[in-house]
Design a protein around this motif. Sequence first.
Motif, PDB file in Angstrom:
ATOM      1  N   THR A  48      23.924  27.598  10.258  1.00  0.00           N
ATOM      2  CA  THR A  48      24.755  28.191   9.228  1.00  0.00           C
ATOM      3  C   THR A  48      23.904  29.308   8.588  1.00  0.00           C
ATOM      4  O   THR A  48      24.532  30.394   8.469  1.00  0.00           O
ATOM      5  CB  THR A  48      25.136  26.999   7.940  1.00  0.00           C
ATOM      6  N   GLN A  84      32.111  26.030   7.000  1.00  0.00           N
ATOM      7  CA  GLN A  84      31.932  24.717   7.471  1.00  0.00           C
ATOM      8  C   GLN A  84      32.936  23.756   6.892  1.00  0.00           C
ATOM      9  O   GLN A  84      33.634  22.674   7.566  1.00  0.00           O
ATOM     10  CB  GLN A  84      30.508  24.235   7.281  1.00  0.00           C
ATOM     11  N   ASP A 160      31.804  27.938  11.581  1.00  0.00           N
ATOM     12  CA  ASP A 160      30.860  27.193  11.422  1.00  0.00           C
ATOM     13  C   ASP A 160      31.191  25.827  11.558  1.00  0.00           C
ATOM     14  O   ASP A 160      31.717  25.246  10.676  1.00  0.00           O
ATOM     15  CB  ASP A 160      30.216  27.543  10.128  1.00  0.00           C
ATOM     16  N   GLU A 161      30.966  25.066  12.539  1.00  0.00           N
ATOM     17  CA  GLU A 161      31.454  23.694  12.782  1.00  0.00           C
ATOM     18  C   GLU A 161      32.790  23.435  12.243  1.00  0.00           C
ATOM     19  O   GLU A 161      32.888  22.427  11.236  1.00  0.00           O
ATOM     20  CB  GLU A 161      30.481  22.571  12.313  1.00  0.00           C
TER      21      GLU A 161
HETATM   22 MG   LIG Z   1      25.465  24.016   8.939  1.00  0.00          MG
END
Ligand SMILES: [Mg+2]
Lengths: 252, 252
Positions: A48, A84, A160-161
């Motif tokens: 991140t 995320q 991000d994911e």
């Molecule tokens: Mg992360």
Amino acid sequence: MTLDVSGLTKHFSQEKDGSPLSVLDSIHFRVQEGQFVSIVGPSGCGKTTLLRIIAGLENPSAGQVLLDGREISPDRGQIGLVFQDYALFPWRTTLQNIEIGLEMMKVPKKRRRSAAMDYVRSFGLTGFEHAYPKALSGGMKQRVAIARTLITNPKVVLMDEPFGSLDSQTRNELQQFLLNLWEEHRKTILFVTHNVDEAVFLSDHIVVLSKRPARILKTAPVTCARPRDRTSSECNAVRREVLNTLKHARLA
Amino acid sequence: MNWARYLLPLLLLALWQVLSSLKAIPVHLLPSPFAILLGFRDLMLTGMPPGYRLPYHALYSLYRVAWGFLAAALLGIPLGLLMGWSDRLRDLTTPIIELIRPIPPLAWIPIAILWFGIGMKSAAFIIFLGAFFPILLNTISGVLSINPLFFEVAQTLNAKKRDVFFKVLIPGSLPSIFVGMRIGVGIGWMTLVAAEFTGVKTGYGLGYMIMTARDIQRPDEILAGMLVIGLIGILINTALKACESRIIRWNA
Ligand SMILES: [Mg+2]
Ligand SMILES: Nc1ncnc2c1ncn2[C@@H]1O[C@H](COP(=O)(O)OP(=O)(O)OP(=O)(O)O)[C@@H](O)[C@H]1O
């Protein structure tokens, strides 16, 4: 267009005693126009942080991020980031969330509405355009978040994911959805995940990071032909390679 | 069952009435419910003092509260937004505010009378003081409670300062602003009646009306007046809640 990440290093000073916490260690890679590149690495290794630096939300301790050889100017909307945890504005409906980037760009109301409606339709959100995020499923929220980023047409899209908190079926659906989107528009995508299967299914290259402080262990090309079969032997070979790299790093 | 929740109050009321009729309760201290109802009728038709009827007392009181509350909201909300937004401003002003805040609004009555004389302005000033601090403090804490992620999302979408203020800061703190306004108007309303008890003696006002009823030994009208004050308080709160649920639809 190329995105160059060169010699990126990051330390945080820790809250309790101010001692430095080393998070990124000379990260170096290049993303070419239209490529889909994934970054995998163990949890907490600094993925991140890496994306936040590229997006301009954080300053590196050393190194730089260049777009076409030039430093990224923060006010030009060149880099988009899908966060995320969706991070949709709870006070905005689907349509209002999608169009907010165009509001900031002062696009007239009619034009931004119709642009947002196009996304609503092609992202399967019809019927929910006036719903607030609270009323959306996880998969829908993620699609709204992606639409909100894409509508401003950034040169590079960081993710991000994005599918990390979805159940496996929704996750597979959205992977396919993202892939179709990418094949249609050839956006340049830098995709963070800790799911190796996902990285192999989606990307042209996989950047494998070590545990903190993150170093690049390997940059693996994913050579299997598209459309991909998740269970093909070629895909399996890449997966094995990446997993072995991660495992060796863990044992080392 | 919905009517069940009214059962106990009704039973108590009936018991009270029966005990009063049996002279088990001294009616010159606590009149029966029925007597209070008659007192209410007298307040409506004859007025206290005669000629000064209840609706006008209530309207004058509401008028004072409206002014005090409006001034508190118009000053407290923008100031709170700015103080939440800027750490510097907050650090600078917090000591002053912490110094003034613990002084009860009613303690200002003497100086208010000195400054503004007896009447409308003094009353509005006292209400303003009662309503201002809850509004200010809740607005500040509303801003501070906004998920920092939302500011970063705005930043990646190229928000200007102005955009952040209007599209993140204000909507993000709105729920808390409403809490502050509800508390503020509640305190303002309570303060008003006390202000009218003591200093602010004009011909109209619920507090003034009750004090006059006490002067001529009419406990029925005192209690009827108290009831009216309570009911109007509930009404104000309900009206603000209705406002709130119209504006803040994303929390529903
Ligand atoms: Mg992360
Ligand atoms: N602002 C900060 N100040 C201090 N330490 C931080 C800060 N941001 C992140 N860290 C630390 O940096 C390390 C890497 O965090 P980061 O969120 O980048 O990892 P990640 O790979 O994204 O993890 P995850 O897989 O859980 O998403 C963590 O140990 C984290 O505690």
